[in-house]
Design an enzyme around this catalytic site. Sequence first.
Site, mmCIF file in Angstrom:
data_model
loop_
_atom_site.group_PDB
_atom_site.id
_atom_site.type_symbol
_atom_site.label_atom_id
_atom_site.label_comp_id
_atom_site.label_asym_id
_atom_site.label_seq_id
_atom_site.Cartn_x
_atom_site.Cartn_y
_atom_site.Cartn_z
ATOM 1 N N SER A 1 1.059 1.006 -6.799
ATOM 2 C CA SER A 1 1.798 1.022 -5.535
ATOM 3 C C SER A 1 3.289 1.189 -5.781
ATOM 4 C CB SER A 1 1.516 -0.258 -4.748
ATOM 5 O OG SER A 1 2.619 -1.127 -4.797
ATOM 6 N N LYS A 2 3.963 1.595 -4.705
ATOM 7 C CA LYS A 2 5.413 1.784 -4.731
ATOM 8 C C LYS A 2 6.129 0.551 -5.268
ATOM 9 C CE LYS A 2 6.345 3.821 -0.414
ATOM 10 N NZ LYS A 2 7.144 4.250 0.684
ATOM 11 N N ARG A 3 5.542 -0.615 -4.937
ATOM 12 C CA ARG A 3 6.189 -1.870 -5.327
ATOM 13 C C ARG A 3 6.249 -2.061 -6.840
ATOM 14 N NH1 ARG A 3 3.879 -3.340 -0.503
ATOM 15 N NH2 ARG A 3 1.883 -3.681 -1.502
#
Length: 500
Positions: A256-258
């Site tokens: 994920s982007k995170r």
Amino acid sequence: MPAASETVRVRFAPSPTGYLHIGGARTILFNWLVARKAGGCMVLRIEDTDQARHVEDSVQKILDDLRWLGLTWDEGPEAGGDYGPYFQSQRLDIYNQYMQQLLESGRAYYALETPQELNDMREKAKKEHGGFRYPRPNPLPTIEQGQQAKQEGQRVVVRCKMPDEDITVHDSILGDVTLTADQFEDFIIQKGDGYPTYHFACVVDDALMKITHVLRGQEHLMNSHKHVALQRALGFPTPIYGHMPVIFNMDGSKMSKRDKEKAIKAGLAPPEIEVHDFRTAGFLPEAILNFIALLGWSTGDDKETYTLDELTQAFSMERIGKTNAKFDRAKLLSFNTDWAARLPEAKLLERLKDYAAINDLPMQSANDDMLTRLLQACAGFRTFADLQKKIGFLFVQDQAIEYDPKAVKKVLAKNDNAGFSILAQTQTKLESLEHFTKASIEALVKDLCDSLDTKMGNIAQPIRVAVSGSTVSPSIGETLELLGKERTLNRINKCLAILA
Ligand code: GLU
């Protein structure tokens, strides 16, 4: 079910909340392949009804990265088509019309709770039995009550009145997936700001855009039951669904982007997550497409290298797997190395120019002949970032060359400045070299090796550090020829001055 004679129409429906995620790229790729294979139509639809999450410029960024990947669309932004507009924010009248139809037929209703009331209900339910399911009001608010509350300035939502029945999604990848009636609640289809929710807009658009196949990530599987309920309520056909495996990191966490923020917090270099990250990091679209095609799909044989045309030939929805896909970065790197070696020179040059432009590198000033030479001189590179590391020094002013202290210590200063002394001797020889070519430079270095009875590296490395600041560059003859005599000597002078 779409009729057999119908044209295959698939869609990619990104929300403009930033750049294109690599998982989104895999989604559009699989849809694109289904469309190409069937001679069908690829629709691009921008799902921009979430005002709060909208990121300025992201539509352009997504379109640009899609074009870079070579995944074009037949209908959508900038392409037009018979079923537009292709931005959901421009389709509000259409949604309102269908919303009205649902309200009037009693398949949806205005829900009048304030956010505070809803919150209290949720808290209470959690305390009493752990979970919360929106309790349908009895009696239901009438349309008039809903409209009046709106007029009074209340933020009223519309909820779908779920039928009291189990719903099965016939998934072409996962098989039948049934949810029982007690697992549903009357979900929101129009928000307090008057915009439709994703579910509603998506169902209306899939129907009006005559989408026959919906291929998307497994994270959307549980949405599909709601979508089927809405399709039934609106009298729309249900498209063929296929939910693709979720993409995981090698450690089993969801990609994920995170992950980028987490890495930065931990003081690490952020991993590439979005297509744009890979583009900026010097990956080739050919390698990325080839790699992501294998995230959840395979022909079952050993073949791993595919062009987009070969993928189109080989692809079938039946061979999309059920199990989670792992994003193996080492494998991607090796795919990229192979693709860099395989691509025709003109294509590679085009990709290099894109890399230089996107990173705003000084290399942009070089002409095609020069860039082609650099590609040849660095043959075997893994990514353009490696190439940049190897030849970036060519595009720096002589006086601006920075010396890596570790390289200076190891190559020049060690053993009582042995490297510096060799450098000084080489300098004199290079000064008197008339034709400053790769061959003559190599011959000069070879002679010096023989006369000093030393290894090639003991001569070449000090020169390399002197002209590039580091220990990596193309072969020494190539490096100096590329730089030219004057700049080579300028740099050697600057380097010898460190000693003084
Ligand atoms: N806008 C949704 C997303 O970006 C689309 C999901 C779908 O394909 O239905 O996740």
